[in-house]
Design an enzyme around this catalytic site. Sequence first.
Site, PDB file in Angstrom:
ATOM      1  N   ASP A 107       0.813  -1.313   0.055  1.00  0.00           N
ATOM      2  CA  ASP A 107      -0.089   0.021  -0.097  1.00  0.00           C
ATOM      3  C   ASP A 107       0.935   1.229   0.006  1.00  0.00           C
ATOM      4  OD1 ASP A 107      -2.897   0.869   0.489  1.00  0.00           O
ATOM      5  OD2 ASP A 107      -1.921   1.830   1.859  1.00  0.00           O
ATOM      6  N   HIS A 275      -7.243  -6.494   0.323  1.00  0.00           N
ATOM      7  CA  HIS A 275      -6.228  -5.524   0.152  1.00  0.00           C
ATOM      8  C   HIS A 275      -5.106  -6.048   0.967  1.00  0.00           C
ATOM      9  CE1 HIS A 275      -4.139  -2.001  -0.432  1.00  0.00           C
ATOM     10  NE2 HIS A 275      -4.429  -1.589   0.846  1.00  0.00           N
TER      11      HIS A 275
END
Length: 294
Positions: A107, A275
């Site tokens: 991320d 994610h």
Amino acid sequence: MTQLPDPFTYRRVDADGVGINVAVGGSGSPVLLLHGYPQTHLMWRDVAPELAREHTVVVPDLRGYGASDKPTPDAEARTYGKRAMAADQVAVMRELGFDRFDLVGHDRGARVSHRLALDHPQAVERLAVLDIVPTRHVYANVDRALAFGYFHWFFLATGGDVPETLLRGAPEFWIRTMVERLLAPGVTIAPEVMDHYVAAFSDPATIAATTADYKAGAGIDLTDDEETWNAGQRIECPTLVLWGEHGFVGKNYDPLAVWGEYATDVSGRAMPSGHFIPEEAPAETLAELRRWLA
């Protein structure tokens, strides 16, 4: 849970005036693990101790996050540009005695890693980026799916102290919502870890810093990325790309094709997760990283 278990010990490293909280454990070739939003270094809790069996594993909090310093953001958010955040990590590794290392980022940490590999190619042996495509590609391909799936990119980059004011009013709601909406169906984060994330992000200084991170992403980071792109600079080291098959990246991009435009040696695959790959699929993440680092 607020710290990584043995064999990790903690220290504070001065990165040109910014104190970076760092956990270090193991022995062998060095591996730097960088976390994403809205987490801290604890997102690597199920991966780092196992990697430390074969490597010296360095797990910091990025500037503005966790227990690291949170410099006051400047008007252009250069303080939280990925170039500055990458320089922090190079300074950390040099302080620990490592001029060259393997680099893994998830991320926001993957965006820091991307910039680090471009600005300091001599420092990076191998690069792994988890569940992102480059910032430049994201903003060049804005559509309805992105507006809904990545709405926080635009909200957090808003000026006028709007996101900071709203998040200070309900930090726990924001953090729990942001994490839960990006997990694969049926997956949860351990309550004590979520409590740690909430506590870390309830600090107004963290809210200011992390919104500045996203402001930089929509501003100075794009400027830097465009200059790099126009100069023809690409990542030259072997680059591993992993993405969650249930996440936005896996559903809306062809990650290997996209990264193939930004790096010269790309491989990777989808992971059985949303994610937050290292937290949702730690065993699979560990297996991929071990294979790649070997």
